[in-house]
Design a protein around this motif. Sequence first.
Motif, short mmCIF file in Angstrom:
data_model
loop_
_atom_site.label_atom_id
_atom_site.label_comp_id
_atom_site.label_asym_id
_atom_site.label_seq_id
_atom_site.Cartn_x
_atom_site.Cartn_y
_atom_site.Cartn_z
N CYS A 150 43.86 42.37 39.81
CA CYS A 150 43.10 41.82 38.68
C CYS A 150 41.79 42.58 38.53
CB CYS A 150 42.81 40.33 38.90
SG CYS A 150 44.30 39.29 38.94
N PRO A 153 36.09 39.81 38.56
CA PRO A 153 35.97 38.39 38.20
C PRO A 153 34.79 38.16 37.26
CG PRO A 153 36.21 38.67 40.57
CD PRO A 153 35.95 40.03 40.01
N TRP A 163 33.39 37.30 45.59
CA TRP A 163 33.91 38.67 45.51
C TRP A 163 32.90 39.63 46.13
CZ3 TRP A 163 33.24 42.64 41.27
CH2 TRP A 163 34.09 43.74 41.47
N VAL A 191 39.00 30.33 41.30
CA VAL A 191 40.03 30.89 40.43
C VAL A 191 40.93 31.79 41.27
CG1 VAL A 191 38.62 30.76 38.35
CG2 VAL A 191 38.54 32.81 39.76
N CYS A 193 43.82 35.10 41.30
CA CYS A 193 44.39 36.25 40.61
C CYS A 193 45.87 35.97 40.39
CB CYS A 193 44.19 37.52 41.44
SG CYS A 193 44.92 39.01 40.71
N SER A 194 46.31 35.91 39.12
CA SER A 194 47.69 35.54 38.79
C SER A 194 48.58 36.77 38.69
CB SER A 194 47.73 34.77 37.47
OG SER A 194 47.33 35.61 36.40
N TYR A 199 43.06 35.70 35.59
CA TYR A 199 42.62 34.66 36.50
C TYR A 199 43.02 33.29 35.95
CZ TYR A 199 39.87 38.20 38.91
OH TYR A 199 39.48 39.31 39.61
N ASP A 200 43.41 32.43 36.85
CA ASP A 200 43.83 31.09 36.47
C ASP A 200 43.28 30.09 37.49
OD1 ASP A 200 45.24 29.16 34.96
OD2 ASP A 200 46.87 29.18 36.44
#
Length: 349
Positions: A150, A153, A163, A191, A193-194, A199-200
């Motif tokens: 990802c 952020p 992070w 959140v 990393c999808s 981000y979800d």
Amino acid sequence: MDVFLDTCGGRRAAVLLMLYSVVVKAAADCAKPLGGENTVLTNAALLMNTFPEGVEVTLECAKGFVFESGSGKITCNDNNWTEPDLICKKKDCGPPKPQPNMSFNTSAGTLFGAVIAVVCHKGFEVSGSGYKQCYAKGWSGRAVCELVTCGEPAKVTNGTSSWDYQDYPKYGEIIHYVCNKGFTLVGNNSVMCSETGGYDPQPPTCQGVTTESITITNMATTASPAKVSTSTDPPATPRTHRDKTVSTSATPAVSPSVRGGRDISTAEDEATTTSGTSTTSTPLYTDKPGETVDTNKEIGYFPVIISVVCVFLAVCIIALFLHKYLLKRKGSYDTREDLKPELLLFQNL
């Protein structure tokens, strides 16, 4: 002359015989053979220019096909080629070689010419060609499934994230958020990393604590379970409930003197004196714990009580003066014989 004619006729016959033999020989040769749908001539057959009667050539399987049965030889016979008996079939590339975190969609088959799709496992993405095709030498295309990463952020105003700014977060990595002192986090505090590279859920926000929210919080934590009356109206006369009301006399009751210095008072006088004096009351109580008496309801009874007390006090005073008047009319010497039993009772009290 005759000899010359014989010589010329012989030459003509030889030329005609030669021409005939060439024509007959040419007519006996076969045309260059052609390969089939999945067969071709060998290299040796391709180098030949003529195919005379009885000549034999060989066929072989084309690229992408493999031998199944037959000899592959054909012969020129009466200006025609014999039927070939060579049978070739498509090459089968078989399933592709397994790769880490990778699978294949082989619904189109694995024979020569087939095209299959590369499918990576969840959280991984294809690097290279997303398809493979079966050729004569095997599957084409190179592909690798790499872990999804990802981007940076999102930054939160008045807050920080976990992070470390070294490597971009990878699939499944969780980023935590913390608000600065004096700010409240609204939303999820982390959140992830999808698999899509995003981000979800959405990152949170940090909002400042307002004075109104502080006041509401303090009121909620310091609220008393019982209600407290803050009325500025004059305190109403507390009603007596059980033994909770205490009254103290501020002024002495009316005590007229008679001979002997004895005070004459009645039970009614004492009740009147108690009611007419100032009182100091304790908070009112009810039968139910935690319930507060509404003093506004008692104010309506106060004038009535005062009126009754005043009338009663006036009657007592008139009776007292009337008693003195009767004593004076009988003279200064009192034998106490004419006193009625009721008055003797009052004097002995």
